[in-house]
Design a protein around this motif. Structure first.
Motif, PDB file in Angstrom:
ATOM      1  N   LYS A  49      45.770  54.851  56.832  1.00  0.00           N
ATOM      2  CA  LYS A  49      44.852  54.920  57.746  1.00  0.00           C
ATOM      3  C   LYS A  49      45.156  54.228  59.089  1.00  0.00           C
ATOM      4  O   LYS A  49      44.686  54.340  60.227  1.00  0.00           O
ATOM      5  N   THR A  50      46.619  53.908  59.116  1.00  0.00           N
ATOM      6  CA  THR A  50      47.368  53.295  60.215  1.00  0.00           C
ATOM      7  C   THR A  50      48.631  53.875  60.238  1.00  0.00           C
ATOM      8  O   THR A  50      49.545  53.876  59.362  1.00  0.00           O
ATOM      9  N   ILE A  51      48.862  54.202  61.669  1.00  0.00           N
ATOM     10  CA  ILE A  51      50.261  54.457  62.268  1.00  0.00           C
ATOM     11  C   ILE A  51      50.990  53.102  62.552  1.00  0.00           C
ATOM     12  O   ILE A  51      50.298  52.385  63.523  1.00  0.00           O
ATOM     13  N   ARG A  52      51.946  52.722  62.073  1.00  0.00           N
ATOM     14  CA  ARG A  52      52.297  51.452  62.293  1.00  0.00           C
ATOM     15  C   ARG A  52      53.720  51.317  62.722  1.00  0.00           C
ATOM     16  O   ARG A  52      54.584  51.941  62.087  1.00  0.00           O
ATOM     17  N   CYS A  53      53.923  50.526  63.849  1.00  0.00           N
ATOM     18  CA  CYS A  53      55.274  50.405  64.465  1.00  0.00           C
ATOM     19  C   CYS A  53      56.298  49.668  63.410  1.00  0.00           C
ATOM     20  O   CYS A  53      55.874  48.292  63.063  1.00  0.00           O
ATOM     21  N   PRO A  54      57.457  50.058  63.146  1.00  0.00           N
ATOM     22  CA  PRO A  54      58.269  49.237  62.188  1.00  0.00           C
ATOM     23  C   PRO A  54      59.069  48.003  62.726  1.00  0.00           C
ATOM     24  O   PRO A  54      59.602  47.208  62.077  1.00  0.00           O
ATOM     25  N   TYR A  55      58.912  48.044  64.348  1.00  0.00           N
ATOM     26  CA  TYR A  55      59.678  46.834  64.804  1.00  0.00           C
ATOM     27  C   TYR A  55      58.516  45.460  64.858  1.00  0.00           C
ATOM     28  O   TYR A  55      59.076  44.638  64.361  1.00  0.00           O
ATOM     29  N   HIS A  56      57.405  45.672  65.617  1.00  0.00           N
ATOM     30  CA  HIS A  56      56.849  44.589  65.776  1.00  0.00           C
ATOM     31  C   HIS A  56      55.439  44.608  65.135  1.00  0.00           C
ATOM     32  O   HIS A  56      54.538  43.979  65.467  1.00  0.00           O
ATOM     33  N   ARG A  57      55.323  45.710  64.290  1.00  0.00           N
ATOM     34  CA  ARG A  57      54.180  45.901  63.662  1.00  0.00           C
ATOM     35  C   ARG A  57      52.685  46.323  64.382  1.00  0.00           C
ATOM     36  O   ARG A  57      51.831  46.114  63.774  1.00  0.00           O
ATOM     37  N   TRP A  58      52.870  46.726  65.652  1.00  0.00           N
ATOM     38  CA  TRP A  58      51.807  47.122  66.113  1.00  0.00           C
ATOM     39  C   TRP A  58      50.945  48.254  65.549  1.00  0.00           C
ATOM     40  O   TRP A  58      51.755  49.219  64.913  1.00  0.00           O
ATOM     41  N   GLY A  59      49.725  48.399  65.252  1.00  0.00           N
ATOM     42  CA  GLY A  59      49.253  49.366  64.328  1.00  0.00           C
ATOM     43  C   GLY A  59      48.253  50.161  65.151  1.00  0.00           C
ATOM     44  O   GLY A  59      47.495  49.600  66.182  1.00  0.00           O
ATOM     45  N   TYR A  60      48.259  51.423  64.891  1.00  0.00           N
ATOM     46  CA  TYR A  60      47.141  52.413  65.729  1.00  0.00           C
ATOM     47  C   TYR A  60      46.344  53.089  64.576  1.00  0.00           C
ATOM     48  O   TYR A  60      46.943  53.576  63.525  1.00  0.00           O
ATOM     49  N   ARG A  61      45.122  53.139  64.964  1.00  0.00           N
ATOM     50  CA  ARG A  61      44.252  54.210  64.193  1.00  0.00           C
ATOM     51  C   ARG A  61      44.819  55.713  64.271  1.00  0.00           C
ATOM     52  O   ARG A  61      45.432  56.023  65.181  1.00  0.00           O
ATOM     53  N   LEU A  62      44.273  56.622  63.362  1.00  0.00           N
ATOM     54  CA  LEU A  62      44.570  57.978  63.388  1.00  0.00           C
ATOM     55  C   LEU A  62      44.293  58.682  64.626  1.00  0.00           C
ATOM     56  O   LEU A  62      44.654  59.758  64.769  1.00  0.00           O
ATOM     57  N   ASP A  63      43.340  58.075  65.326  1.00  0.00           N
ATOM     58  CA  ASP A  63      42.889  58.667  66.865  1.00  0.00           C
ATOM     59  C   ASP A  63      43.689  58.189  67.647  1.00  0.00           C
ATOM     60  O   ASP A  63      43.494  58.436  68.717  1.00  0.00           O
ATOM     61  N   GLY A  64      44.742  57.412  67.419  1.00  0.00           N
ATOM     62  CA  GLY A  64      45.455  56.995  68.450  1.00  0.00           C
ATOM     63  C   GLY A  64      45.421  55.795  69.084  1.00  0.00           C
ATOM     64  O   GLY A  64      46.320  54.997  69.538  1.00  0.00           O
ATOM     65  N   SER A  65      44.069  54.902  68.721  1.00  0.00           N
ATOM     66  CA  SER A  65      43.667  53.890  69.453  1.00  0.00           C
ATOM     67  C   SER A  65      44.414  52.709  69.031  1.00  0.00           C
ATOM     68  O   SER A  65      44.678  52.643  67.612  1.00  0.00           O
TER      69      SER A  65
END
Length: 422
Positions: free
Chosen positions: A118-134
């Protein structure tokens, strides 16, 4: 041609040269006076760079099959021109596209297709985005609050994505007309096939040492058919070819009827049910600008998607598709049809690689187009010129359809089984 003229042709022109109208004089001429493209447009690094940004970053580019992303949490990574994008479906099933870059410091979010939950997650600082991009999570970021920061302002940058039947498209220029306008009448013209229900049977990838335009041009014209494809010419006879072009960013021809007199390779699979009288006896060969080539038979589709890698290198993604009315087909049952297409494609690869060597080593001025056989190339070249020379994607001109007059057919005659759409 003098040696001095040949040297002049091989010089490296400026970017302004490629996007100005003067270089397109031979293309803009009427069909009966038109010439092919200058050789540098197949070999020159500066032209390839301009083409990548002004064509592939403006156009609706096919980036895969719609079936590759049917469920939420499946993430595709695709290259569109010089841009990397992500494609997925959100929890509501809505198709989504994003720039492959974290809104924190721009890190690449994914390197290849994957399942992410359910999450698009940045591998660097772990910011996470929902599948709608928010933007959903920013670990430790709020320990020292910023008055000017709101997660609502830092969702992923959206990219338009859409589907037509079996194809998945992306467009990184927000000003380019929507996909439905780009395709023109093609969804209606080919609506009888019901492509959205067809399934992928098998796929192959080829590395072709030729410019992507040479591959597309070769597909569009049948001038070479008798000599390069003697076996193909038995089922797709020159005399049975007719143009198949309405308004839209595509070039097309049809073979009507598809013959099985000498070779039945195209007819061994059961035909799709529900086709009209024209579709059931015809082969449709359509090149959607810029990078799709569709060979549609009554019982299968051979789809080629082109990925330009360098001026003289293109990756071909080849896909076989079968209609829903055809039961599961074993590899053995598919072998004859697949082998036929692989042989044809290998013949095409050989001749376009030879063409690439010729435009690279020869670099001579382009010759005249053959009006009866190469009209689709004239149409294709003008779409290329239109896309390259306009200042904004919104100004790309979608070409009109063919003139149906006898004079405009240029020797192709009257189709005995005209398309039954409209």
């Amino acid at each position: 041609m003098k040696i001095e003229q040949m040297r002049h042709l091989s010089e490296d022109p400026s970017v302004e040269h490629w996007v100005g109208e003067s270089v397109w004089a031979g293309t803009r001429a009427p069909l009966t006076a038109a010439t092919g493209l200058p050789p540098q447009m197949y070999t020159d690094e500066s032209f390839f760079s301009v083409e990548r940004s002004r064509v592939f970053e403006r156009a609706w580019v096919a980036v895969g099959n719609a079936a590759e992303v049917t469920e939420a949490g499946r993430l595709l990574v695709r290259q569109v021109g010089g841009r990397s994008i992500l494609i997925t479906r959100d929890q509501k099933g809505v198709l989504r596209g994003f720039v492959n870059s974290c809104r924190h410091r721009g890190t690449e979010l994914a390197t290849s297709d994957c399942d992410i939950g359910k999450t698009i997650r940045c591998p660097y600082h772990r910011w996470g985005y929902r599948l709608d991009g928010s933007l959903q999570s920013t670990p430790f970021f709020e320990e020292i609050p910023r008055a000017d920061f709101s997660r609502e302002d830092f969702g992923l940058v959206e990219v338009r994505v859409d589907t037509w039947g079996l194809l998945l498209f992306a467009c990184v220029d927000p000003a380019t007309p929507p996909l439905r306008q780009w395709l023109g009448d093609l969804p209606d013209r080919m609506g009888g096939y019901g492509f959205d229900k067809w399934r992928v049977q098998s796929e192959m990838t080829f590395e072709v040492r030729a410019n992507w335009k040479l591959i597309s041009e070769n597909f569009q014209e049948y001038y070479h058919l008798s000599w390069v494809h003697p076996e193909l010419a038995k089922v797709s006879r020159v005399k049975d070819h007719y143009r198949y072009q309405g308004p839209g960013m595509y070039c097309g021809q049809t073979t009507t009827p598809v013959s099985g007199d000498d070779r039945d390779d195209w007819l061994v699979l059961p035909p799709a049910t529900g086709l009209d009288q024209s579709d059931s006896v015809s082969g449709r060969f359509v090149a959607v600008f810029p990078n799709v080539m569709l060979a549609v038979l009554p019982n299968h589709v051979f789809l080629i998607r082109l990925e330009p890698v360098a001026p003289g290198l293109t990756r071909e993604r080849c896909t076989f598709l079968l209609p829903p009315s055809t039961p599961d087909v074993s590899d053995e049952d598919m072998a004859q049809t697949r082998s036929f297409w692989v042989d044809v494609n290998n013949e095409d690869i050989d001749i376009v690689e030879r063409g690439q060597r010729g435009v690279t080593a020869g670099a001579i001025a382009p010759g005249p187009l053959a009006p009866r056989f190469e009209e689709p190339l004239h149409r294709f070249h003008n779409m290329l010129a239109d896309t390259l020379t306009v200042e904004c994607g919104a100004d790309i001109a979608v070409p009109c359809g063919d003139d149906d007059s006898e004079a405009a057919r240029l020797g192709s005659g009257v189709n005995p089984h005209p398309p039954e759409f409209g």
